[in-house]
Design a protein around this motif. Structure first.
Motif, PDB file in Angstrom:
ATOM      1  N   ALA A  68       2.108 -19.908 -67.223  1.00  0.00           N
ATOM      2  CA  ALA A  68       1.143 -20.960 -66.935  1.00  0.00           C
ATOM      3  C   ALA A  68       0.841 -21.859 -68.123  1.00  0.00           C
ATOM      4  CB  ALA A  68      -0.156 -20.337 -66.424  1.00  0.00           C
ATOM      5  N   ALA A  69       1.144 -21.409 -69.322  1.00  0.00           N
ATOM      6  CA  ALA A  69       0.732 -22.130 -70.529  1.00  0.00           C
ATOM      7  C   ALA A  69       1.700 -23.232 -70.919  1.00  0.00           C
ATOM      8  CB  ALA A  69       0.586 -21.147 -71.682  1.00  0.00           C
ATOM      9  N   GLU A  70       1.154 -24.251 -71.582  1.00  0.00           N
ATOM     10  CA  GLU A  70       1.988 -25.269 -72.237  1.00  0.00           C
ATOM     11  C   GLU A  70       2.434 -24.776 -73.608  1.00  0.00           C
ATOM     12  OE1 GLU A  70       0.098 -29.297 -72.192  1.00  0.00           O
ATOM     13  OE2 GLU A  70      -1.543 -28.158 -71.291  1.00  0.00           O
ATOM     14  N   ILE A  71       1.511 -24.138 -74.318  1.00  0.00           N
ATOM     15  CA  ILE A  71       1.779 -23.553 -75.633  1.00  0.00           C
ATOM     16  C   ILE A  71       1.430 -22.076 -75.560  1.00  0.00           C
ATOM     17  CG2 ILE A  71       1.088 -23.504 -78.068  1.00  0.00           C
ATOM     18  CD1 ILE A  71       0.663 -26.500 -77.932  1.00  0.00           C
ATOM     19  N   VAL A  72       2.330 -21.234 -76.052  1.00  0.00           N
ATOM     20  CA  VAL A  72       2.138 -19.786 -75.987  1.00  0.00           C
ATOM     21  C   VAL A  72       1.947 -19.261 -77.409  1.00  0.00           C
ATOM     22  CG1 VAL A  72       3.128 -17.601 -75.216  1.00  0.00           C
ATOM     23  CG2 VAL A  72       3.578 -19.702 -73.921  1.00  0.00           C
ATOM     24  N   VAL A  73       1.050 -18.286 -77.547  1.00  0.00           N
ATOM     25  CA  VAL A  73       0.756 -17.692 -78.847  1.00  0.00           C
ATOM     26  C   VAL A  73       1.025 -16.192 -78.765  1.00  0.00           C
ATOM     27  CG1 VAL A  73      -0.966 -17.490 -80.687  1.00  0.00           C
ATOM     28  CG2 VAL A  73      -1.074 -19.419 -79.088  1.00  0.00           C
ATOM     29  N   LEU A  74       1.770 -15.682 -79.731  1.00  0.00           N
ATOM     30  CA  LEU A  74       2.145 -14.272 -79.741  1.00  0.00           C
ATOM     31  C   LEU A  74       1.307 -13.544 -80.793  1.00  0.00           C
ATOM     32  CD1 LEU A  74       4.161 -12.133 -78.604  1.00  0.00           C
ATOM     33  CD2 LEU A  74       5.679 -12.756 -80.497  1.00  0.00           C
ATOM     34  N   THR A  75       0.396 -12.659 -80.341  1.00  0.00           N
ATOM     35  CA  THR A  75      -0.519 -11.973 -81.258  1.00  0.00           C
ATOM     36  C   THR A  75      -0.455 -10.466 -81.033  1.00  0.00           C
ATOM     37  OG1 THR A  75      -2.411 -12.173 -79.745  1.00  0.00           O
ATOM     38  CG2 THR A  75      -2.077 -13.964 -81.311  1.00  0.00           C
ATOM     39  N   VAL A  76       0.738  -9.928 -81.109  1.00  0.00           N
ATOM     40  CA  VAL A  76       0.933  -8.489 -80.910  1.00  0.00           C
ATOM     41  C   VAL A  76       1.414  -7.863 -82.212  1.00  0.00           C
ATOM     42  CG1 VAL A  76       1.450  -8.763 -78.452  1.00  0.00           C
ATOM     43  CG2 VAL A  76       3.325  -8.795 -80.126  1.00  0.00           C
ATOM     44  N   PRO A  77       1.313  -6.547 -82.354  1.00  0.00           N
ATOM     45  CA  PRO A  77       1.822  -5.891 -83.557  1.00  0.00           C
ATOM     46  C   PRO A  77       3.326  -6.111 -83.719  1.00  0.00           C
ATOM     47  CG  PRO A  77       0.372  -4.417 -82.338  1.00  0.00           C
ATOM     48  CD  PRO A  77       0.624  -5.606 -81.451  1.00  0.00           C
ATOM     49  N   TYR A  78       3.769  -6.039 -84.967  1.00  0.00           N
ATOM     50  CA  TYR A  78       5.178  -6.253 -85.277  1.00  0.00           C
ATOM     51  C   TYR A  78       6.092  -5.327 -84.480  1.00  0.00           C
ATOM     52  CZ  TYR A  78       9.484  -6.180 -88.096  1.00  0.00           C
ATOM     53  OH  TYR A  78      10.797  -6.220 -88.520  1.00  0.00           O
ATOM     54  N   ALA A  79       5.642  -4.109 -84.251  1.00  0.00           N
ATOM     55  CA  ALA A  79       6.485  -3.124 -83.564  1.00  0.00           C
ATOM     56  C   ALA A  79       6.898  -3.566 -82.168  1.00  0.00           C
ATOM     57  CB  ALA A  79       5.767  -1.767 -83.491  1.00  0.00           C
ATOM     58  N   VAL A  80       6.083  -4.412 -81.528  1.00  0.00           N
ATOM     59  CA  VAL A  80       6.404  -4.862 -80.163  1.00  0.00           C
ATOM     60  C   VAL A  80       6.591  -6.378 -80.097  1.00  0.00           C
ATOM     61  CG1 VAL A  80       5.308  -2.904 -79.041  1.00  0.00           C
ATOM     62  CG2 VAL A  80       3.942  -4.936 -79.537  1.00  0.00           C
ATOM     63  N   GLN A  81       6.742  -7.019 -81.230  1.00  0.00           N
ATOM     64  CA  GLN A  81       6.881  -8.483 -81.279  1.00  0.00           C
ATOM     65  C   GLN A  81       8.044  -8.977 -80.423  1.00  0.00           C
ATOM     66  OE1 GLN A  81       9.083  -9.772 -84.494  1.00  0.00           O
ATOM     67  NE2 GLN A  81       8.302 -11.885 -84.615  1.00  0.00           N
ATOM     68  N   GLN A  82       9.244  -8.490 -80.725  1.00  0.00           N
ATOM     69  CA  GLN A  82      10.418  -9.001 -80.014  1.00  0.00           C
ATOM     70  C   GLN A  82      10.415  -8.590 -78.547  1.00  0.00           C
ATOM     71  OE1 GLN A  82      14.310  -9.308 -81.340  1.00  0.00           O
ATOM     72  NE2 GLN A  82      13.811  -9.956 -83.427  1.00  0.00           N
ATOM     73  N   ALA A  83      10.041  -7.361 -78.266  1.00  0.00           N
ATOM     74  CA  ALA A  83      10.056  -6.901 -76.873  1.00  0.00           C
ATOM     75  C   ALA A  83       9.105  -7.737 -76.021  1.00  0.00           C
ATOM     76  CB  ALA A  83       9.669  -5.426 -76.812  1.00  0.00           C
ATOM     77  N   THR A  84       7.932  -8.050 -76.542  1.00  0.00           N
ATOM     78  CA  THR A  84       6.947  -8.829 -75.782  1.00  0.00           C
ATOM     79  C   THR A  84       7.451 -10.242 -75.528  1.00  0.00           C
ATOM     80  OG1 THR A  84       5.139  -7.546 -76.767  1.00  0.00           O
ATOM     81  CG2 THR A  84       4.556  -9.643 -75.720  1.00  0.00           C
ATOM     82  N   ALA A  85       7.983 -10.881 -76.553  1.00  0.00           N
ATOM     83  CA  ALA A  85       8.469 -12.252 -76.396  1.00  0.00           C
ATOM     84  C   ALA A  85       9.704 -12.320 -75.513  1.00  0.00           C
ATOM     85  CB  ALA A  85       8.767 -12.855 -77.772  1.00  0.00           C
ATOM     86  N   LEU A  86      10.624 -11.399 -75.683  1.00  0.00           N
ATOM     87  CA  LEU A  86      11.859 -11.431 -74.896  1.00  0.00           C
ATOM     88  C   LEU A  86      11.584 -11.163 -73.422  1.00  0.00           C
ATOM     89  CD1 LEU A  86      14.309  -9.655 -77.370  1.00  0.00           C
ATOM     90  CD2 LEU A  86      14.302 -12.076 -76.716  1.00  0.00           C
ATOM     91  N   ALA A  87      10.554 -10.386 -73.128  1.00  0.00           N
ATOM     92  CA  ALA A  87      10.196 -10.129 -71.729  1.00  0.00           C
ATOM     93  C   ALA A  87       9.723 -11.411 -71.038  1.00  0.00           C
ATOM     94  CB  ALA A  87       9.104  -9.067 -71.653  1.00  0.00           C
ATOM     95  N   ALA A  88       9.227 -12.361 -71.830  1.00  0.00           N
ATOM     96  CA  ALA A  88       8.726 -13.627 -71.279  1.00  0.00           C
ATOM     97  C   ALA A  88       9.669 -14.789 -71.570  1.00  0.00           C
ATOM     98  CB  ALA A  88       7.345 -13.925 -71.856  1.00  0.00           C
ATOM     99  N   ALA A  89      10.897 -14.486 -71.966  1.00  0.00           N
ATOM    100  CA  ALA A  89      11.809 -15.515 -72.478  1.00  0.00           C
ATOM    101  C   ALA A  89      12.022 -16.677 -71.504  1.00  0.00           C
ATOM    102  CB  ALA A  89      13.148 -14.887 -72.856  1.00  0.00           C
ATOM    103  N   GLU A  90      12.186 -16.382 -70.232  1.00  0.00           N
ATOM    104  CA  GLU A  90      12.429 -17.460 -69.259  1.00  0.00           C
ATOM    105  C   GLU A  90      11.253 -18.419 -69.197  1.00  0.00           C
ATOM    106  OE1 GLU A  90      15.023 -18.457 -67.395  1.00  0.00           O
ATOM    107  OE2 GLU A  90      16.181 -17.025 -68.576  1.00  0.00           O
ATOM    108  N   SER A  91      10.038 -17.896 -69.258  1.00  0.00           N
ATOM    109  CA  SER A  91       8.842 -18.733 -69.188  1.00  0.00           C
ATOM    110  C   SER A  91       8.609 -19.514 -70.480  1.00  0.00           C
ATOM    111  CB  SER A  91       7.608 -17.877 -68.894  1.00  0.00           C
ATOM    112  OG  SER A  91       7.683 -17.319 -67.602  1.00  0.00           O
TER     113      SER A  91
END
Length: 222
Positions: A68-91
């Motif tokens: 839903a966002a125009e701009i997305v902000v990633l504020t998760v711990p480093y351990a899950v940084q890539q997994a969280t972003a890649l799960a939303a990659a299409e969006s």
């Protein structure tokens, strides 16, 4: 306020994400905080909305926040940084992704431990590919006072990105959160900000500072 945006914060129920959410919502932006647990996000959003003089913050899951966002902000711990972003990659395609990640490796979070290649944010850009514009920002701020809208955030924010247009948009959001942003060069320079996070943690501990920050001197207004 800068141009009104819809901002989705992945991991927004955490301390830094929720603090930025409050400040951006208070500035007039539409803010969604996401979590892997939608119920947790909804509870956090209700608590944060109670801190606002007006407006609301919506709690959703990470997937909806990214979509839903125009701009997305990633504020998760480093351990899950890539997994969280890649799960939303299409969006995330065609959007700005602000990554606040610092590669902290407990228990020695006060020691600089940059990943192979030098930057956690650069590694994420490589993983997501060129369709997502990743911007490194907010690595060196203390989240301790963010929720307190009466507290002056006496620090500057380094913004690193390969896109001048994205830098301008993010620097405007930094201002809306009550701080001054500086375009610190290409995304590769985020390694310096990531390393500084451990330095700031060490200063906080050694000198018993409640929220050490950085200040760029010699510029206009400083």
């Amino acid at each position: 306020m800068s141009e009104k945006r819809t901002i989705g914060i992945l991991g927004g129920a955490g301390q830094e994400g929720s603090g930025l959410a409050v400040r951006w919502a208070a500035a007039g932006h539409d803010v969604l905080i996401g979590s892997r647990d939608r119920a947790r996000a909804e509870t956090a959003a209700a608590e944060l909305t109670a801190l606002l003089p007006g407006g609301t913050i919506r709690g959703v899951d990470n997937a909806e926040a990214a979509h839903a966002a125009e701009i997305v902000v990633l504020t998760v711990p480093y351990a899950v940084q890539q997994a969280t972003a890649l799960a939303a990659a299409e969006s995330l395609r065609g959007k700005i992704l602000i990554d606040v990640t610092a590669p902290l490796a407990p228990p020695k979070v006060g020691t600089v431990q940059l990943p192979a290649g030098g930057s956690a944010v650069v590694a994420l850009q490589q993983a997501l590919g060129p369709d997502v514009t990743v911007v490194a920002a907010f690595q060196n701020i203390s989240a301790h006072h963010l929720r307190d809208l009466d507290h002056v955030m006496d620090c500057d924010v380094l913004v690193s990105t390969d896109s001048a247009e994205a830098a301008e948009a993010v620097i405007a959001l930094v201002a809306d959160a009550g701080m001054k942003g500086w375009h610190a060069g290409p995304l590769a320079n985020s390694a310096a900000a990531e390393a500084l996070t451990s330095v700031m943690i060490t200063l906080n501990r050694k000198y018993k500072i409640s929220g050490a920050g950085i200040r760029i001197t010699g510029g206009a207004g400083h």
